[in-house]
Design an enzyme around this catalytic site. Structure first.
Site, PDB file in Angstrom:
ATOM      1  N   GLU A  37       0.828  -1.195   0.000  1.00 19.29           N
ATOM      2  CA  GLU A  37       0.000   0.000   0.000  1.00 19.29           C
ATOM      3  C   GLU A  37       0.869   1.255   0.000  1.00 19.29           C
ATOM      4  O   GLU A  37       2.022   1.228   0.460  1.00 19.29           O
ATOM      5  CB  GLU A  37      -0.895   0.037   1.244  1.00 19.29           C
ATOM      6  CG  GLU A  37      -1.973  -1.009   1.264  1.00 19.29           C
ATOM      7  CD  GLU A  37      -2.854  -0.911   2.493  1.00 19.29           C
ATOM      8  OE1 GLU A  37      -3.978  -1.401   2.434  1.00 19.29           O
ATOM      9  OE2 GLU A  37      -2.406  -0.334   3.506  1.00 19.29           O
ATOM     10  N   HIS A  43       5.342  -0.264  14.780  1.00 21.06           N
ATOM     11  CA  HIS A  43       3.982  -0.532  14.304  1.00 21.06           C
ATOM     12  C   HIS A  43       3.104  -1.179  15.373  1.00 21.06           C
ATOM     13  O   HIS A  43       2.086  -1.787  15.067  1.00 21.06           O
ATOM     14  CB  HIS A  43       4.000  -1.409  13.044  1.00 21.06           C
ATOM     15  CG  HIS A  43       4.774  -0.820  11.913  1.00 21.06           C
ATOM     16  ND1 HIS A  43       4.378   0.322  11.247  1.00 21.06           N
ATOM     17  CD2 HIS A  43       5.948  -1.201  11.342  1.00 21.06           C
ATOM     18  CE1 HIS A  43       5.262   0.609  10.305  1.00 21.06           C
ATOM     19  NE2 HIS A  43       6.221  -0.292  10.352  1.00 21.06           N
ATOM     20  N   ARG A  95     -11.991  -9.526  17.158  1.00 20.69           N
ATOM     21  CA  ARG A  95     -11.805  -9.941  18.555  1.00 20.69           C
ATOM     22  C   ARG A  95     -11.918  -8.711  19.440  1.00 20.69           C
ATOM     23  O   ARG A  95     -12.035  -7.586  18.944  1.00 20.69           O
ATOM     24  CB  ARG A  95     -10.419 -10.566  18.738  1.00 20.69           C
ATOM     25  CG  ARG A  95      -9.291  -9.655  18.241  1.00 20.69           C
ATOM     26  CD  ARG A  95      -7.924 -10.172  18.567  1.00 20.69           C
ATOM     27  NE  ARG A  95      -6.856  -9.482  17.859  1.00 20.69           N
ATOM     28  CZ  ARG A  95      -6.363  -8.303  18.170  1.00 20.69           C
ATOM     29  NH1 ARG A  95      -6.864  -7.631  19.193  1.00 20.69           N
ATOM     30  NH2 ARG A  95      -5.378  -7.773  17.470  1.00 20.69           N
TER      31      ARG A  95
END
Length: 689
Positions: A200, A235, A296
């Site tokens: 991306e 990240h 979740r």
């Protein structure tokens, strides 16, 4: 409601689920590995079943053993927590096949959203904005390189099946692409069993904003507002807050509705999070793009609980047992501001390398644990600033701690490095910031390296305090966040001296010879303290006059000194007319000193006992943390230069590259690829150039 559930996880999330289950009168079953036999989550549950060895693949990832444990104990449902098997559609299906309820979404929803590439194709069809990129199935490296060149650098390589920052690399130029791709694929296959990636465009000033959604079996889906998770390292999230600063009501509604549409598109049931990348649109608002959906409960769910007053685990259990959602969208409101800090065993000044070891001291600020606080008085009152609806939840506590460890427990190399989560609530962001800083100042952990002091610096930084947020905040504020000096040497030394004097005074009795205060019939008393801190040796001298006045001296500097102990390691110290309140913990030769301004660690050295100590042997390159050797990037005989990558290690499912500390020639590799190495283990011998 269920009578008994099994919690297929460990640590703080297992304790968190057990706390709500207990409140609802639901019995709980814990599972544990060899190293977790006496863990906090085991004791938090009514029963416990051993499921294997310390490595996750031998225990917490063994779905068949977990299902067997549930059936053997009579559990009706399995709560997966987060991580491990929580987003594994095969496990969710196996639960259903065994007649057990999986407390989460149906397998079809997990599958649809679990692969990033496929989920983005689904969102594209639904009209949700996407970041330009390649989400195809063809994984030929040459094709991926061409797609990256087409998109334009910088690009982001992401594991399609990934999460938690694993299998993710930002690539600044084509020259870096091949090596970054290989590293991503290795990390992805080790963490998720799937090395597929997507490419991306890398948004240069992105904010990470996610929407909490909840669906039930009746087809209802609501959003419980947003969380800003922009502060990240490697990240992975560091601080999370709700609501997102600067978010307009219109954009909040648009993002919430987009998240609900995404959940409905896959028939979602239970708690889920739709993550977006947002960037300024030039008009004072945000432009957003779908990133992924986590199927979740998130680590950071407590900030949503704090601003809504709702127990999300309670909602999970009710929805999984067939009940409808407790509230409709127009009954949900935001109240105040909440921030969560992840306390981790890691060394921020060493690129956040994970740390392991025993928690010699683990003292948290006064707080509730896993709780939302007292219910709001009834009848609930309408909230200002909203149309209809009422505030129907609990009053958020000022400080909450969700932790899965106790003092004396060990942080192991087998699992995530998070120690606990510290959550604060305030009427507004400014109050929440002040409470978080105060709570972090009262967080005292001694043992492995932690990020507590680093978190305080982030909270106090200009960018975070003024809500100038994006995922590069830590790098942008590097000058004030890293390699910060500890407490001044004289303050740390004063704390050590005060603690030593208090300990000696506690041993005194009526016998005058038991006194160790240095009293002399004539003249002054002089006492020497040999101190080591940050690798440097210092000599501190405590001078006591015949009248009892004291002076602390280090080198040529001298400070009038006095100290009074309050007990439990707390000392009032006055140094050159400045008062300091210091908390000191002594563990062997090590003294850990905590103050409002920061902390320091130092050792009192016996010069005779350490007379033979010498400098470290030259020519050695050692492992900075315990882990497994993934690759050697040089062989014996190779000439290498300063900073050249020499080896790759894996610790806590993350890859870490070891570089050459200087120019030289590789003499010998002392481990093989795949070997487990302890912290400080010698990896190779490097001869001088």
């Amino acid at each position: 409601m269920f009578k008994k559930i099994l919690i297929a996880n460990r640590g703080e999330i297992a304790c968190r689920v057990a706390a709500t289950a207990k409140k609802l009168g639901v019995q709980t079953v814990a599972v544990y590995s060899d190293v977790d036999a006496n863990a906090k989550h085991v004791l938090a549950c009514d029963e416990a079943v051993h499921i294997g060895g310390p490595s996750p693949k031998d225990s917490y990832l063994r779905g068949e053993r977990i299902i067997d444990a549930a059936k053997a104990t009579g559990a009706e449902a399995i709560h997966p927590g987060y991580g491990f098997l929580s987003e594994n559609e095969d496990f969710a299906q196996a639960c259903a096949d065994a007649g057990l309820v999986f407390i989460g979404p149906p397998p079809s929803a997990i599958k649809a959203m679990g692969l990033k590439a496929e989920s983005k194709q689904l969102m594209e069809k639904a009209g949700v904005p996407l970041v330009p990129g390649y989400h195809g199935a063809n994984q030929d490296p040459a094709l991926l390189r061409r797609e990256a060149d087409r998109i334009g650098y910088p690009v982001l390589i992401k594991a399609s099946a990934g999460g938690g920052g694993k299998g993710m690399r930002a690539v600044q130029s084509g020259d870096e692409f091949d090596a970054a791709l290989a590293s991503c694929k290795r990390e992805a296959i080790n963490s998720f069993g799937d090395d597929a990636v997507l490419i991306e465009r890398y948004v240069t000033r992105p904010r990470h904003i996610e929407i909490q959604v909840f669906g039930d079996t009746q087809g209802n889906v609501v959003y419980l507002f947003e969380r800003d998770c922009s502060v990240q390292r490697r990240h992975q999230k560091v601080l999370e807050e709700a609501p997102a600063p600067g978010m307009s009501e219109q954009r909040r509604r648009e993002m919430g509705e987009a998240a609900v549409a995404a959940a409905k598109a896959v028939g979602y049931v239970g708690a889920g999070t739709v993550e977006f990348i947002a960037e300024p649109n030039g008009e004072g608002d945000l432009r957003f793009y779908f990133m992924e959906m986590n199927t979740r409960l998130q680590v950071e769910h407590p900030v949503t609980e704090a601003i809504t007053g709702l127990d999300l685990v309670d909602w999970q259990l009710r929805v999984a047992s067939g009940e409808p959602l407790p509230l409709a969208q127009d009954q949900l409101r935001i109240h105040g501001h909440a921030i969560e800090a992840r306390l981790c065993a890691e060394n921020p000044d060493a690129n956040f390398l994970p740390a392991t070891g025993r928690l010699d001291v683990y003292r948290m600020p006064a707080a509730v644990e896993f709780e939302l606080g007292a219910p709001r008085p009834s009848p609930p009152t309408p909230l200002p600033g909203g149309e209809g609806g009422v505030w129907s939840g609990a009053v958020a506590p000022e400080v909450r701690v969700d932790g899965g460890v106790r003092e004396g427990d060990a942080i192991s190399p087998y699992y995530d490095s998070m120690i606990a989560k510290l959550i604060v609530w305030g009427a507004d962001r400014q109050q929440a910031l002040a409470r978080l800083d105060a709570a972090l100042a009262r967080t005292h952990i001694v043992g492995p390296h932690t990020n507590v002091a680093f978190l305080r610096r982030v909270v106090q930084s200009r960018s975070f305090s003024q809500a100038d947020l994006d995922t590069a905040l830590i790098e942008r504020e590097r000058a004030v966040l890293f390699d910060a000096p500890p407490l001044p040497l004289e303050v740390a030394a004063a704390g050590m001296v005060a603690h030593t004097l208090a300990a000696e005074k506690a041993l005194e009795n009526d016998d005058p010879w038991s006194r160790r205060d240095g009293w002399r019939l004539h003249g002054a008393a002089l006492r020497r303290f040999d101190i080591e801190t940050q690798g440097m040796h210092h000599v501190a001298r405590l001078e006591r006059s015949h009248r009892g006045d004291m002076v602390l001296a280090i080198g040529e500097q001298r400070w009038p000194f006095s100290a009074a102990s309050r007990g439990a390691g707390l000392h009032d110290v006055t140094l050159a007319a400045q008062r300091h309140v210091l908390t000191v913990y002594a563990t062997g030769e090590r003294f850990s000193v905590f103050a409002a301004a920061g902390s320091a660690s130092l050792r009192e050295i016996d010069p005779i006992a350490h007379a033979a100590d010498g400098a470290a042997e030259g020519g050695r390159l050692t492992a900075p943390m315990p882990g497994r050797v993934i690759a050697f990037l040089a062989k014996p005989g190779d000439r290498v230069t300063l900073g050249q990558p020499l080896a790759v290690m894996e610790a806590m499912k993350m890859e870490h590259t070891i570089t050459a500390p200087r120019d030289g020639t590789i003499e010998e590799l002392l481990y093989a690829v795949g070997d487990q190495v302890s912290e400080g283990g010698e990896l190779l011998r490097l001869a001088a150039a």
